[in-house]
Enzyme design. Structure first.
Site, PDB file in Angstrom:
ATOM      1  N   CYS A 138       3.575   6.101   4.650  1.00  0.00           N
ATOM      2  CA  CYS A 138       3.892   4.692   4.412  1.00  0.00           C
ATOM      3  C   CYS A 138       5.370   4.507   4.087  1.00  0.00           C
ATOM      4  O   CYS A 138       5.966   3.484   4.437  1.00  0.00           O
ATOM      5  CB  CYS A 138       3.016   4.149   3.287  1.00  0.00           C
ATOM      6  SG  CYS A 138       1.278   4.094   3.748  1.00  0.00           S
ATOM      7  N   GLU A 157      -0.409  -0.095   2.722  1.00  0.00           N
ATOM      8  CA  GLU A 157       0.919  -0.483   3.199  1.00  0.00           C
ATOM      9  C   GLU A 157       0.945  -0.612   4.720  1.00  0.00           C
ATOM     10  O   GLU A 157       1.519  -1.569   5.267  1.00  0.00           O
ATOM     11  CB  GLU A 157       1.976   0.537   2.750  1.00  0.00           C
ATOM     12  CG  GLU A 157       2.113   0.688   1.246  1.00  0.00           C
ATOM     13  CD  GLU A 157       1.210   1.767   0.638  1.00  0.00           C
ATOM     14  OE1 GLU A 157       0.078   1.959   1.121  1.00  0.00           O
ATOM     15  OE2 GLU A 157       1.641   2.409  -0.335  1.00  0.00           O
TER      16      GLU A 157
END
Ligand code: CYT
Length: 161
Positions: free
Chosen positions: A91, A60
């Site tokens: 993330c 991510e």
């Protein structure tokens, strides 16, 4: 009523394929992420923690960085992020900072834990008092550190975000 963004399964399949291919190529963990804006893929990245010697190189984060670089912006306005697995707390925060408008995930954090990627302790750590954390945290020179914020608040050139 807020209109809900509908996921397109083809982008999730891309994220899953990236995750699986990443294991086969040995570049990193079994995670992939795709950033989409108006149906266009801005970035498609996998986890590169072990191959880039970067503990923050989760799929991510890599995808957010690549997408922001591409559109030359520090925000992912009107973007959706497809990730092969529910984000870890790092993330999760990065996605919020990116201001993306929706996050779609494949595997759950329970699936991740069962595969050896248990991040639930991080949620507990945030809530714990500083002196009870696994990694010791301690405040140092708070009276001097405040200067940076004072300069920021006075700054005429600052870019708010
Ligand atoms: N959701 C995730 C967990 C761990 N690593 C990743 O790259 N992504």
């Amino acid at each position: 009523m807020a209109s809900t963004v509908q996921p397109d399964p083809k982008f999730m399949r891309m994220a899953i394929a990236l995750a699986t291919e990443n294991v086969r190529s040995g570049r990193g963990g079994p995670f992939g992420a795709v950033v989409v804006r108006n149906g266009e893929v801005l970035a498609a990245e996998a986890n590169t923690v072990t191959s880039s010697n970067d503990p923050t190189a989760h799929a991510e984060v890599n995808a957010i960085r690549a997408a922001c670089r591409k559109i030359e912006s520090f925000q992912l306005d009107d973007c959706e992020v497809y990730t092969s697995c529910e984000p870890c707390p790092m993330c999760f925060a990065a996605l919020y900072w990116s201001r993306c408008r929706a996050v779609f995930f494949g595997n759950t954090k329970t699936d991740a834990a069962a595969a050896g990627f248990d991040d639930s302790f991080l949620y507990d750590e945030v809530k714990r008092p500083v002196e009870e954390r696994r990694i010791p945290f301690a405040r140092v020179l708070g009276d001097e550190a405040i200067e940076s914020f004072e300069v920021w608040k006075q700054s005429m050139e600052r870019v708010d975000y």
